[in-house]
Write a protein that holds these residues in place. Structure first.
Motif, short mmCIF file in Angstrom:
data_model
loop_
_atom_site.label_atom_id
_atom_site.label_comp_id
_atom_site.label_asym_id
_atom_site.label_seq_id
_atom_site.Cartn_x
_atom_site.Cartn_y
_atom_site.Cartn_z
N GLU A 262 -1.40 27.41 -5.76
CA GLU A 262 -0.43 27.78 -5.16
C GLU A 262 0.44 29.04 -6.22
OE1 GLU A 262 1.35 24.38 -5.09
OE2 GLU A 262 -0.11 23.39 -3.15
N TRP A 263 0.09 28.91 -7.53
CA TRP A 263 0.96 29.73 -7.47
C TRP A 263 -0.30 31.19 -7.98
CZ3 TRP A 263 -1.90 31.82 -12.87
CH2 TRP A 263 -1.29 32.89 -14.10
N PHE A 264 -1.00 31.05 -8.08
CA PHE A 264 -1.40 32.59 -7.33
C PHE A 264 -1.26 32.94 -6.28
CE2 PHE A 264 -5.09 35.07 -5.18
CZ PHE A 264 -6.02 35.86 -6.12
N ILE A 265 -0.69 32.64 -5.12
CA ILE A 265 -0.65 32.90 -3.74
C ILE A 265 1.26 33.69 -4.06
CG2 ILE A 265 0.05 32.19 -1.75
CD1 ILE A 265 -2.47 31.19 -1.49
N LEU A 266 1.83 32.54 -5.06
CA LEU A 266 2.92 32.67 -4.99
C LEU A 266 3.45 34.54 -6.50
CD1 LEU A 266 6.19 32.24 -4.97
CD2 LEU A 266 5.70 30.98 -7.35
N ILE A 267 2.58 34.26 -6.82
CA ILE A 267 2.31 36.04 -7.40
C ILE A 267 1.80 37.05 -6.81
CG2 ILE A 267 0.77 37.07 -9.07
CD1 ILE A 267 0.73 34.70 -11.28
N ILE A 268 0.90 36.76 -5.80
CA ILE A 268 0.88 37.61 -5.03
C ILE A 268 1.35 38.11 -4.04
CG2 ILE A 268 -0.48 38.30 -2.78
CD1 ILE A 268 -2.42 37.84 -5.08
N ARG A 269 2.13 37.04 -3.63
CA ARG A 269 3.24 37.62 -2.72
C ARG A 269 4.36 38.48 -3.64
NH1 ARG A 269 3.49 31.74 0.03
NH2 ARG A 269 2.28 31.58 1.58
N ILE A 270 5.23 38.07 -4.72
CA ILE A 270 5.92 38.22 -5.32
C ILE A 270 5.74 39.97 -5.26
CG2 ILE A 270 7.38 38.57 -7.65
CD1 ILE A 270 7.00 35.73 -8.08
N GLU A 271 4.33 40.46 -5.75
CA GLU A 271 3.69 41.44 -6.25
C GLU A 271 3.55 42.51 -4.75
OE1 GLU A 271 3.23 43.35 -8.70
OE2 GLU A 271 4.06 41.60 -9.46
N GLN A 272 3.35 41.50 -3.85
CA GLN A 272 3.69 42.48 -2.20
C GLN A 272 1.74 43.08 -2.56
OE1 GLN A 272 7.76 43.14 -1.25
NE2 GLN A 272 7.88 41.56 -0.65
N ALA A 273 1.45 43.15 -2.77
CA ALA A 273 -0.41 44.06 -3.23
C ALA A 273 -1.39 43.29 -2.42
CB ALA A 273 -0.06 44.63 -4.14
N ARG A 274 -1.35 42.86 -1.76
CA ARG A 274 -2.76 42.39 -0.54
C ARG A 274 -3.40 43.37 -0.04
NH1 ARG A 274 -1.50 36.62 1.99
NH2 ARG A 274 -1.38 35.17 0.09
N PRO A 275 -4.79 43.68 0.20
CA PRO A 275 -5.20 43.09 -0.87
C PRO A 275 -5.70 43.09 -2.57
CG PRO A 275 -6.38 44.55 0.41
CD PRO A 275 -5.00 45.22 0.87
N LEU A 276 -5.37 44.52 -2.92
CA LEU A 276 -5.17 44.47 -4.33
C LEU A 276 -4.20 44.23 -4.97
CD1 LEU A 276 -7.03 48.06 -3.64
CD2 LEU A 276 -8.12 46.23 -4.29
N LEU A 277 -4.00 44.06 -6.79
CA LEU A 277 -3.21 43.06 -7.08
C LEU A 277 -2.91 44.73 -8.22
CD1 LEU A 277 -4.23 40.24 -8.44
CD2 LEU A 277 -3.22 41.01 -6.46
N ARG A 278 -1.25 45.01 -8.32
CA ARG A 278 -0.94 46.08 -8.82
C ARG A 278 -1.66 45.38 -10.43
NH1 ARG A 278 3.69 47.01 -5.70
NH2 ARG A 278 4.67 45.02 -7.22
N LYS A 279 -1.59 46.43 -11.27
CA LYS A 279 -1.74 45.98 -13.02
C LYS A 279 -0.57 44.91 -13.29
CE LYS A 279 -3.14 48.43 -17.48
NZ LYS A 279 -2.73 49.73 -17.95
N SER A 280 0.22 45.33 -12.85
CA SER A 280 1.57 43.79 -14.07
C SER A 280 1.41 42.59 -13.01
CB SER A 280 2.76 44.35 -13.13
OG SER A 280 2.98 44.46 -11.68
N ALA A 281 0.76 42.48 -12.08
CA ALA A 281 0.14 41.15 -12.01
C ALA A 281 -1.33 40.46 -12.01
CB ALA A 281 -0.16 41.54 -10.28
N ILE A 282 -1.61 42.12 -12.75
CA ILE A 282 -3.47 41.31 -13.57
C ILE A 282 -2.83 41.15 -14.68
CG2 ILE A 282 -5.42 42.10 -14.39
CD1 ILE A 282 -5.60 43.85 -12.39
#
Length: 334
Positions: A262-282
């Motif tokens: 759930e925490w991971f999915i929340l961060i993904i949604r906040i970043e709005q960067a599916r399927p690849l993640l921006r550096k800030s999320a990583i």
């Protein structure tokens, strides 16, 4: 030369040792499981002594042992047995005896005697993944070891799902404590107490949902639906643990972070960067032990792979062969 050729024909070469450090003898592939007597296993484990104790679970206990030929073994002794349980036990032995792969813990033999039931596996020397991930072994895993573990465990699951000659074997309890390691950090998928055999890979349904909270696929937890895609979901959680260093469920973390998925999915949604993640999320997701000690591209790839594995719709999750190719960098699946 002729003598050497004849010798090689008549006696197969011994496999390399399981671990370059321990040099433990590896079991030979292709041999059927051996039927042990209880006294043989008592002798091998020094009467199941405390010095040879390895683990305790709801099923019973596990002890290390040594066979006369030098093979080091792990003996799992079940607490209770019944005539019906013996039939199921023998069926499990029959199926698991067909699962032989370098990344799957091999079943060497079994014992059914006077109401006792025991399984004999090859001994894996360096404990389980969870003991390394969460600091009980003293040194955090470096990134290269985590990458190697992810790839090797994916190979083991791919074999069970897609390449085992008896059909699809669904593990149903894929988690770090069931991934055993050598000192070379070669992973072996183990503990098949909940495994389900599906000869044609068909959909199965279990009225009694069993497994470990935090790793259960939504469709399995809700309806008991069993397919290999439930293992893919659990493996996705394991990948998240490898990257983040967080447990699947950790009640000691703040509200909203207790469930890793759930925490991971929340961060993904906040970043709005599916399927690849921006550096800030990583940087927010990665285990602090790995900061500046890993390749961002590899971390991004593993997180992307995890995000596909934990999709709610099982039909949209990748097969383990696809997961393996992603982890090896051969293909990118969206």
């Amino acid at each position: 030369m002729r003598k050497m050729m004849l010798l090689n024909k008549s006696s197969p070469a011994d496999p390399p040792p399981l671990c370059s450090i321990c040099q433990h003898k590896a079991p030979l592939f292709g041999k059927p499981p051996r039927w042990f007597t209880y006294s043989e296993l008592e002798h091998a484990t020094s009467r199941f002594s405390q010095a040879n104790f390895l683990a305790e679970g709801g099923y019973g206990s596990v002890h290390r042992g040594h066979l006369p030929d030098g093979q080091v073994i792990a003996v799992k002794q079940y607490k209770s047995a019944s005539s019906q349980g013996d039939l199921e036990f023998c069926s499990e032995v029959e199926v698991l005896s067909c699962a032989q792969h370098r990344n799957v813990v091999m079943l060497i033999g079994f014992c059914v005697e006077d109401g006792r039931r025991l399984l004999v596996y090859e001994y894996i020397c360096n404990g389980s993944l969870d003991s390394h991930l969460y600091g009980r072994n003293g040194h955090p895993l470096n990134w290269s070891a985590r990458q190697k573990i992810a790839v090797g465990a994916a190979r083991g699951l791919r074999y069970l799902h897609e390449e085992c000659r008896v059909g699809c074997i669904v593990h149903r309890d894929m988690r770090p404590s069931n991934i055993l390691l050598t000192h070379d950090f070669e992973p072996l998928v183990g503990d098949f107490g909940l495994a389900r055999w599906q000869p044609e890979g068909n959909l199965g349904v279990d009225t009694r949902v069993i497994g470990t909270f935090g790793y259960l696929a939504p469709e399995y937890a809700q309806s008991g639906q069993i397919t290999e895609k439930a293992d893919a979901y659990s493996f996705g959680i394991v990948l998240l643990e490898l990257v983040t260093g967080r447990k699947a469920i950790d009640i000691n973390r703040p509200k909203g972070q207790q469930s890793l998925s759930e925490w991971f999915i929340l961060i993904i949604r906040i970043e709005q960067a599916r399927p690849l993640l921006r550096k800030s999320a990583i940087s927010e997701l990665i285990d602090p032990c790995l900061v500046n000690c890993c390749l961002e591209q590899e971390v991004r790839g593993m997180l992307h792979c995890a995000s596909l594995c934990i999709r709610r719709d099982p039909n949209s999750r990748p097969r383990m062969s696809q997961v393996l190719r992603m982890l090896e960098g051969d293909v990118l699946v969206s």
